[in-house]
Design a protein around this motif. Structure first.
Motif, PDB file in Angstrom:
ATOM      1  N   LEU A 327     -14.522 -22.687  34.772  1.00 17.21           N
ATOM      2  CA  LEU A 327     -15.588 -22.908  33.796  1.00 17.21           C
ATOM      3  C   LEU A 327     -15.608 -24.372  33.362  1.00 17.21           C
ATOM      4  N   ARG A 328     -16.758 -24.820  32.934  1.00 16.07           N
ATOM      5  CA  ARG A 328     -16.904 -26.237  32.552  1.00 16.07           C
ATOM      6  C   ARG A 328     -16.875 -26.421  31.040  1.00 16.07           C
ATOM      7  N   GLN A 329     -17.877 -25.880  30.362  1.00 17.79           N
ATOM      8  CA  GLN A 329     -17.946 -26.032  28.912  1.00 17.79           C
ATOM      9  C   GLN A 329     -17.903 -24.648  28.272  1.00 17.79           C
ATOM     10  N   THR A 330     -16.753 -24.301  27.728  1.00 13.48           N
ATOM     11  CA  THR A 330     -16.617 -22.997  27.083  1.00 13.48           C
ATOM     12  C   THR A 330     -16.799 -23.143  25.580  1.00 13.48           C
ATOM     13  N   GLU A 331     -17.299 -22.075  24.969  1.00 15.79           N
ATOM     14  CA  GLU A 331     -17.541 -22.083  23.526  1.00 15.79           C
ATOM     15  C   GLU A 331     -17.555 -20.642  23.032  1.00 15.79           C
ATOM     16  N   PRO A 332     -17.331 -20.423  21.752  1.00 14.27           N
ATOM     17  CA  PRO A 332     -17.479 -19.063  21.197  1.00 14.27           C
ATOM     18  C   PRO A 332     -18.957 -18.661  21.240  1.00 14.27           C
ATOM     19  N   ILE A 333     -19.218 -17.470  21.755  1.00 10.31           N
ATOM     20  CA  ILE A 333     -20.593 -17.010  21.945  1.00 10.31           C
ATOM     21  C   ILE A 333     -20.770 -15.684  21.219  1.00 10.31           C
ATOM     22  N   ALA A 334     -21.806 -15.606  20.382  1.00 11.59           N
ATOM     23  CA  ALA A 334     -22.158 -14.354  19.709  1.00 11.59           C
ATOM     24  C   ALA A 334     -22.968 -13.509  20.685  1.00 11.59           C
ATOM     25  N   LEU A 335     -22.429 -12.373  21.099  1.00  7.47           N
ATOM     26  CA  LEU A 335     -23.095 -11.550  22.101  1.00  7.47           C
ATOM     27  C   LEU A 335     -24.423 -10.997  21.597  1.00  7.47           C
TER      28      LEU A 335
END
Length: 475
Positions: A327-335
């Protein structure tokens, strides 16, 4: 047998062999050295005592007056001598004297032996014949009934004017002396065991240090063999890292070759049908026909061209994802937000087919990943559900632990297709249109799941229809 097991067994065998060799050398070397030292002291003492009797004797007669008093006084005398960790307080040897016939005329420890014939004992017989006489005999221990002790006997001749008038034998038990030897042996064994354990521990560390990179390379190769994604292992050794890079380069070369071969074959097969339709329609357009037929053939050409364009676009998307190693740019994601975006984008299809979408939202559901890829994967799953759900049907989207479930009211998955739905270019006909897609959407979903170290499943639901499950890696 594994290499690691062989190395461990070899190390244990080497340590055990060294340990037993050390004990053998102690028994074979230290014990004789002790016996030599004891015998050396005893022959000197025997010579000293025989010289004293020789000095006192004359005219061929043994004279023991004065000698008896000397030995008796020495035997009864008490003293205190601290020798290392042992205290010595008395003389621990005995003396007996025989005449030229081997008859005992004096014994410092047991006067009842006087008059006994010792001429057959080796120490006496050899000494009376002008040779060096010594022997070692196992006897009952008077201080410990039932035990046996080894007694050393060393004799020296009594010579007067060139004649052997008799012999003086000094004898001594070896029990206390051997206790020193056994103590040394025990201490040496403790040291040997400690050193052996240290060597064995160090050997196990070296074995682990050598075997761990091999195990990592094996796991890496097995993961690649099974079609999974794996980063090149960091092995911490230049030689091993070179081997790992060679494995990685070989994998890329083999995968690249197989990738090209497979894609050329499947792409050729998939494009062949729409190209044939386009060519047939183009040939028919050269003939006179009504405007309605002309428009139908033009629409056919446009439709098949769009199909080819969709296939190429999807193929480029899949190729770009497959060539990524992480992965390149990971972030917390609200599903919740992600699913709502997807439903908004697909709202034209949902409204046209009058679909009922039930989404059980949970604002607390967050995952860490690359937003673009997760949206691409989940959009494919929701779009598939929309395409296979009949008009006025329903779609149920909900969470279970670390997974997102998408359940549709469609016909479900045929048994013959259950194990092939994630294959590239494999597609099923849509129930209402009878058309197939590019067959690359679910392949993209699986690649995205692998990149996020998750899983994706497509199965028939117990209540009917199909259910797609995207499992996220636990945070």
């Amino acid at each position: 047998m594994k290499v690691r097991t062989r190395m461990i067994l070899a190390f244990i065998a080497m340590v055990a062999a060294g340990f037993f060799y050390l004990l053998h050398r102690i028994d074979e070397s230290v014990r004789p050295i002790y016996l030599v030292a004891v015998e050396d002291d005893m022959i000197e003492l025997a010579t000293l005592l025989s010289s004293d009797i020789s000095r006192r004797s004359e005219e061929g007669t043994l004279v023991l007056e004065g000698f008896r008093e000397l030995i008796s006084h020495a035997m009864w005398r008490r003293f205190e001598a601290v020798i290392y960790d042992r205290t010595k307080d008395r003389i621990e040897f005995g003396v007996y004297v025989v005449d030229h016939n081997g008859i005992v005329v004096f014994d410092s420890l047991d006067d009842s032996r006087r008059g006994q014939d010792y001429s057959e004992w080796i120490d006496v017989r050899r000494t009376l014949t002008g040779q060096y006489g010594a022997r070692a005999t196992w006897e009952d221990d008077p201080q410990s009934p039932g035990d046996r002790v080894q007694v050393f006997y060393v004799a020296s001749p009594i010579v007067v004017e060139g004649r052997v008038l008799g012999a003086v034998t000094v004898y001594k038990t070896t029990s206390k002396g051997f206790s020193y030897f056994l103590q040394v042996r025990r201490e040496t064994m403790r040291g040997a065991v400690l050193v052996s354990l240290l060597v064995l521990g160090w050997g196990l560390m070296i074995t682990h240090w050598v075997n761990r990179p091999i195990q990592q390379l094996t796991e890496y190769a097995q993961t690649i063999r099974d079609g999974g994604r794996a980063a090149t292992p960091m092995l911490g050794s230049k030689d091993m890292e070179s081997m790992a890079r060679a494995f990685d380069e070989m994998r890329e070369a083999l995968e690249g070759k197989a990738y090209v071969e497979q894609y050329v074959q499947t792409l050729t097969h998939e494009i062949k049908s729409p190209l044939s339709a386009i060519r047939g329609a183009a040939e028919l357009l050269e003939e006179p026909m009504t405007e309605e037929r002309h428009a139908a053939f033009v629409a056919n050409i446009r439709g098949e061209s769009a199909r080819i364009q969709q296939l190429v676009d999807r193929l480029l998307e899949l190729s770009a994802i497959e060539n990524r190693k992480g992965l390149r740019q990971t972030e917390p994601i609200a599903l919740d937000d992600l699913v709502h975006e997807i439903l908004d984008e697909l709202s034209p299809v949902i409204e046209t087919k009058h679909l009922r979408v039930n989404f059980e939202a949970d604002p607390a559901k967050h995952v860490k990943g690359e937003r673009f890829l997760l949206k691409l994967a989940l959009r494919n799953l929701v779009q598939n559900a929309c395409e296979f759900t009949p008009t006025s049907g329903g779609i149920h989207i909900y969470y279970r632990a670390c997974s997102l479930h998408i359940h549709d009211d469609g016909p479900g998955i045929p048994d013959y297709a259950a194990n092939r739905v994630f294959e590239r270019f494999y597609s099923l006909q849509r129930p209402e249109t009878g058309k197939k897609s590019s067959g690359l959407g679910l392949s993209i979903v699986r690649q995205v799941a692998d990149l996020h170290q998750g899983e994706v499943h497509l199965r028939n639901h117990a209540e009917g229809g199909a259910e797609a499950v995207f499992v996220f890696r636990p945070a």
